[in-house]
Design an enzyme around this catalytic site. Sequence first.
Site, PDB file in Angstrom:
ATOM      1  N   PRO A  65       0.844  -1.202   0.000  1.00  0.00           N
ATOM      2  CA  PRO A  65       0.000   0.000   0.000  1.00  0.00           C
ATOM      3  C   PRO A  65       0.875   1.247   0.000  1.00  0.00           C
ATOM      4  O   PRO A  65       1.963   1.250   0.579  1.00  0.00           O
ATOM      5  CB  PRO A  65      -0.797  -0.125   1.299  1.00  0.00           C
ATOM      6  N   HIS A  66       0.417   2.284  -0.687  1.00  0.00           N
ATOM      7  CA  HIS A  66       1.203   3.512  -0.750  1.00  0.00           C
ATOM      8  C   HIS A  66       0.308   4.683  -1.103  1.00  0.00           C
ATOM      9  O   HIS A  66      -0.740   4.500  -1.720  1.00  0.00           O
ATOM     10  CB  HIS A  66       2.337   3.388  -1.776  1.00  0.00           C
TER      11      HIS A  66
END
Length: 151
Positions: A65-66
């Site tokens: 995730p980012h």
Amino acid sequence: MNTPLITADLVAVDVVATDRDEVTRRLIDLLVAAGRVTDAEGFHADVRAREAQMATGMPGGIGLPHARSAFVTVPSLAVAKVPAGVDFGAPDGPATLVFLIAAPAAGDSDHLQILAALARRLVHESFRTSLHQATDAGTVADIITREVVPS
């Protein structure tokens, strides 16, 4: 970059989580405690919005995730080892290593450079294995700093 991308206080080992949201929140809490994220809920909303665009699971048991966010003060990487795994939408099953990349909204392409460098290392089974075998947060942070962070 004066502030290290990752430090031991941004690593959680032996995390028990039921889903991607729970492990993401755990990592965001580490970023808030380290003073790298100013608003946990705001940053979480940004991460969820990014995740809604496309799943961030990668083959090999990886969750990535980012997000770029106004709530991030400095480019950062938080990591969780989740032995039971959580679903990040990867074709080969749950993620046992989760890497949360946090980048300031006003930053340049820092987060893309971090993402690319990390992805290049994660395709190597030996890198993933070394992270799985690391028994403490300091060792995980050291491996990532040595293998991913440009010198």
